[in-house]
Design a protein around this motif. Sequence first.
Motif, PDB file in Angstrom:
ATOM      1  N   VAL A   8      34.056  41.221  41.018  1.00 22.89           N
ATOM      2  CA  VAL A   8      35.485  41.186  40.703  1.00 22.89           C
ATOM      3  C   VAL A   8      36.305  40.758  41.915  1.00 22.89           C
ATOM      4  N   GLU A   9      35.921  41.215  43.105  1.00 25.87           N
ATOM      5  CA  GLU A   9      36.688  40.885  44.309  1.00 25.87           C
ATOM      6  C   GLU A   9      36.725  39.369  44.535  1.00 25.87           C
ATOM      7  N   ILE A  10      35.605  38.697  44.324  1.00 29.26           N
ATOM      8  CA  ILE A  10      35.535  37.249  44.516  1.00 29.26           C
ATOM      9  C   ILE A  10      36.375  36.536  43.463  1.00 29.26           C
ATOM     10  N   LEU A  11      36.312  37.016  42.226  1.00 29.30           N
ATOM     11  CA  LEU A  11      37.114  36.408  41.165  1.00 29.30           C
ATOM     12  C   LEU A  11      38.607  36.558  41.443  1.00 29.30           C
ATOM     13  N   ILE A  25      41.202  33.520  42.015  1.00 35.07           N
ATOM     14  CA  ILE A  25      42.376  33.312  41.166  1.00 35.07           C
ATOM     15  C   ILE A  25      43.625  33.185  42.033  1.00 35.07           C
ATOM     16  N   LYS A  26      43.736  34.056  43.035  1.00 33.07           N
ATOM     17  CA  LYS A  26      44.904  34.001  43.930  1.00 33.07           C
ATOM     18  C   LYS A  26      44.950  32.696  44.719  1.00 33.07           C
ATOM     19  N   SER A  27      43.782  32.199  45.137  1.00 31.59           N
ATOM     20  CA  SER A  27      43.744  30.978  45.939  1.00 31.59           C
ATOM     21  C   SER A  27      43.861  29.711  45.094  1.00 31.59           C
ATOM     22  N   GLY A  28      43.706  29.844  43.782  1.00 37.00           N
ATOM     23  CA  GLY A  28      43.777  28.677  42.915  1.00 37.00           C
ATOM     24  C   GLY A  28      42.432  28.036  42.628  1.00 37.00           C
TER      25      GLY A  28
END
Length: 87
Positions: A46-49, A53-56
């Motif tokens: 989840v942390e990577i996802l 998502i935040k980085s685009g």
Amino acid sequence: QNYLDNFWPDLKAAHELFDSILQARRERESESQENNGKEYPEHLPVEILEAGIKSGRYIQGTLNVNKHRAQLEAFVRLQGFGSKEAG
């Protein structure tokens, strides 16, 4: 099980099929418990996802599959881009 035992006690193939289905169900329930009740295991943590998502790098949305052409047609509806805003 009761039906097979009472009405078809000698139908070995039906008993084997029932046992196979029961075993598959137990395995699925066991896998579901291992995945904390989720139907499918996560592919990425989840942390990577969330960071992606935040980085685009990743997008987040809802997968919509055409029920009549499920093998051929699907799309992702992005969050925050509803049909009302598209007009």
